[in-house]
Motif scaffolding. Sequence first.
Motif, PDB file in Angstrom:
ATOM      1  N   THR A   1     -37.007 -50.063 -11.442  1.00 50.15           N
ATOM      2  CA  THR A   1     -36.519 -49.021 -10.541  1.00 50.15           C
ATOM      3  C   THR A   1     -35.809 -47.947 -11.341  1.00 50.15           C
ATOM      4  O   THR A   1     -34.949 -48.236 -12.171  1.00 50.15           O
ATOM      5  CB  THR A   1     -35.541 -49.609  -9.506  1.00 50.15           C
ATOM      6  OG1 THR A   1     -36.266 -50.469  -8.620  1.00 50.15           O
ATOM      7  CG2 THR A   1     -34.884 -48.492  -8.691  1.00 50.15           C
ATOM      8  N   ALA A   2     -36.193 -46.711 -11.088  1.00 45.83           N
ATOM      9  CA  ALA A   2     -35.488 -45.549 -11.637  1.00 45.83           C
ATOM     10  C   ALA A   2     -35.148 -44.666 -10.443  1.00 45.83           C
ATOM     11  O   ALA A   2     -36.021 -44.015  -9.861  1.00 45.83           O
ATOM     12  CB  ALA A   2     -36.355 -44.798 -12.645  1.00 45.83           C
ATOM     13  N   SER A   3     -33.896 -44.669 -10.045  1.00 43.59           N
ATOM     14  CA  SER A   3     -33.468 -43.958  -8.842  1.00 43.59           C
ATOM     15  C   SER A   3     -33.547 -42.446  -9.042  1.00 43.59           C
ATOM     16  O   SER A   3     -33.614 -41.956 -10.190  1.00 43.59           O
ATOM     17  CB  SER A   3     -32.029 -44.346  -8.505  1.00 43.59           C
ATOM     18  OG  SER A   3     -31.151 -43.829  -9.498  1.00 43.59           O
ATOM     19  N   PRO A   4     -33.530 -41.676  -7.948  1.00 37.91           N
ATOM     20  CA  PRO A   4     -33.503 -40.214  -8.078  1.00 37.91           C
ATOM     21  C   PRO A   4     -32.345 -39.730  -8.936  1.00 37.91           C
ATOM     22  O   PRO A   4     -32.481 -38.756  -9.685  1.00 37.91           O
ATOM     23  CB  PRO A   4     -33.359 -39.748  -6.622  1.00 37.91           C
ATOM     24  CG  PRO A   4     -34.002 -40.823  -5.815  1.00 37.91           C
ATOM     25  CD  PRO A   4     -33.665 -42.100  -6.542  1.00 37.91           C
ATOM     26  N   GLU A   5     -31.200 -40.406  -8.873  1.00 34.50           N
ATOM     27  CA  GLU A   5     -30.053 -40.021  -9.691  1.00 34.50           C
ATOM     28  C   GLU A   5     -30.360 -40.220 -11.177  1.00 34.50           C
ATOM     29  O   GLU A   5     -30.026 -39.362 -12.011  1.00 34.50           O
ATOM     30  CB  GLU A   5     -28.828 -40.855  -9.296  1.00 34.50           C
ATOM     31  CG  GLU A   5     -27.567 -40.573 -10.095  1.00 34.50           C
ATOM     32  CD  GLU A   5     -26.926 -39.233  -9.747  1.00 34.50           C
ATOM     33  OE1 GLU A   5     -25.894 -38.920 -10.360  1.00 34.50           O
ATOM     34  OE2 GLU A   5     -27.451 -38.517  -8.884  1.00 34.50           O
ATOM     35  N   THR A   6     -31.009 -41.339 -11.506  1.00 37.31           N
ATOM     36  CA  THR A   6     -31.395 -41.580 -12.898  1.00 37.31           C
ATOM     37  C   THR A   6     -32.375 -40.528 -13.376  1.00 37.31           C
ATOM     38  O   THR A   6     -32.248 -39.995 -14.483  1.00 37.31           O
ATOM     39  CB  THR A   6     -32.020 -42.979 -13.056  1.00 37.31           C
ATOM     40  OG1 THR A   6     -31.056 -43.967 -12.706  1.00 37.31           O
ATOM     41  CG2 THR A   6     -32.493 -43.215 -14.480  1.00 37.31           C
TER      42      THR A   6
ATOM     43  N   GLY B   1     -41.373 -45.231  -3.397  1.00 36.01           N
ATOM     44  CA  GLY B   1     -39.933 -45.442  -3.393  1.00 36.01           C
ATOM     45  C   GLY B   1     -39.355 -45.078  -4.754  1.00 36.01           C
ATOM     46  O   GLY B   1     -39.716 -44.068  -5.350  1.00 36.01           O
ATOM     47  N   ASP B   2     -38.486 -45.938  -5.256  1.00 37.42           N
ATOM     48  CA  ASP B   2     -37.884 -45.709  -6.571  1.00 37.42           C
ATOM     49  C   ASP B   2     -38.512 -46.581  -7.651  1.00 37.42           C
ATOM     50  O   ASP B   2     -37.996 -46.666  -8.759  1.00 37.42           O
ATOM     51  CB  ASP B   2     -36.372 -46.001  -6.515  1.00 37.42           C
ATOM     52  CG  ASP B   2     -35.629 -45.044  -5.593  1.00 37.42           C
ATOM     53  OD1 ASP B   2     -36.163 -43.951  -5.336  1.00 37.42           O
ATOM     54  OD2 ASP B   2     -34.537 -45.410  -5.125  1.00 37.42           O
ATOM     55  N   SER B   3     -39.633 -47.231  -7.329  1.00 33.72           N
ATOM     56  CA  SER B   3     -40.255 -48.160  -8.266  1.00 33.72           C
ATOM     57  C   SER B   3     -41.287 -47.464  -9.147  1.00 33.72           C
ATOM     58  O   SER B   3     -42.017 -46.566  -8.697  1.00 33.72           O
ATOM     59  CB  SER B   3     -40.934 -49.313  -7.517  1.00 33.72           C
ATOM     60  OG  SER B   3     -39.977 -50.101  -6.841  1.00 33.72           O
ATOM     61  N   TRP B   4     -41.328 -47.927 -10.403  1.00 35.20           N
ATOM     62  CA  TRP B   4     -42.252 -47.349 -11.377  1.00 35.20           C
ATOM     63  C   TRP B   4     -42.893 -48.469 -12.179  1.00 35.20           C
ATOM     64  O   TRP B   4     -42.244 -49.450 -12.510  1.00 35.20           O
ATOM     65  CB  TRP B   4     -41.512 -46.420 -12.338  1.00 35.20           C
ATOM     66  CG  TRP B   4     -40.784 -45.326 -11.617  1.00 35.20           C
ATOM     67  CD1 TRP B   4     -39.535 -45.412 -11.047  1.00 35.20           C
ATOM     68  CD2 TRP B   4     -41.260 -44.023 -11.341  1.00 35.20           C
ATOM     69  NE1 TRP B   4     -39.221 -44.226 -10.437  1.00 35.20           N
ATOM     70  CE2 TRP B   4     -40.252 -43.348 -10.608  1.00 35.20           C
ATOM     71  CE3 TRP B   4     -42.430 -43.337 -11.647  1.00 35.20           C
ATOM     72  CZ2 TRP B   4     -40.392 -42.039 -10.190  1.00 35.20           C
ATOM     73  CZ3 TRP B   4     -42.572 -42.029 -11.227  1.00 35.20           C
ATOM     74  CH2 TRP B   4     -41.563 -41.391 -10.497  1.00 35.20           C
ATOM     75  N   GLN B   5     -44.165 -48.288 -12.484  1.00 36.30           N
ATOM     76  CA  GLN B   5     -44.830 -49.239 -13.373  1.00 36.30           C
ATOM     77  C   GLN B   5     -44.914 -48.610 -14.760  1.00 36.30           C
ATOM     78  O   GLN B   5     -45.354 -47.472 -14.914  1.00 36.30           O
ATOM     79  CB  GLN B   5     -46.234 -49.589 -12.893  1.00 36.30           C
ATOM     80  CG  GLN B   5     -46.914 -50.650 -13.781  1.00 36.30           C
ATOM     81  CD  GLN B   5     -48.257 -51.073 -13.248  1.00 36.30           C
ATOM     82  OE1 GLN B   5     -49.021 -50.258 -12.741  1.00 36.30           O
ATOM     83  NE2 GLN B   5     -48.579 -52.352 -13.377  1.00 36.30           N
TER      84      GLN B   5
END
Length: 226
Positions: A62-67, A17-21
């Motif tokens: 979360t880092a969205s596709p827009e970010t 998804g938009d989640s990152w570690q």
Amino acid sequence: MFTGIIQALGTMRPLGGDSWQITSQDSSWSAIMQDLAYGDSVAVDGVCLTVEDITKDGFVATASPETLRRTILGEAVNQGNYVNLETSLRVGSKVGGHFVMGHVDGIGKLIYAEQTATSWEMTFSASDTIDRYIVPKGSIAINGISLTVAEYEPEISQFKVAVIPVTYAETNLRDLVAGSSVNLEGDILGKYVEKFIYFGKENNPVSSESLQNEITPTFLAQHGYL
């Protein structure tokens, strides 16, 4: 809000998804993790992200596709690059750099870097979304690092900063090569000044050309700035 003083280097790993570690093997990682809590803000290469979970190896945000599209975080992930990390400013803490909001204004590129006897002199290009906020001897955040503009050439949208050895060694500036992209954030003070000057002028959008035409040494002198 941040101050542009980097505390550690980390890496980003997709979780789906938009989640990152965000994790780190940096010896200074404890400065990030010692009192980090759910909901806290962390600047990741100058991008303000919110802590959604804390793991034994780091934290999740979360880092969205827009970010990812509007910043260089996508490049950092795809190329396995290090990212600069700083936790948010606490009331009463020292402000070692300048007020950094974590809202990237544009992307720049390294033109060249040269080592001198006392520093690294690095020249960057600036996109038109941030070019008007660059002032000689003013502050700018590059990948979240608070730096001072040493020289500025508005006709070619380039500026130079001098980076002391400790900052160069302990941030991802050391990994940049000619053509590398960086996140740029202008000083918030310049944005408010721009807003106040043009407020009420028929709601016309501000352009770099109008700023250059109207804000002159004569204008500043008349209003008590010189």
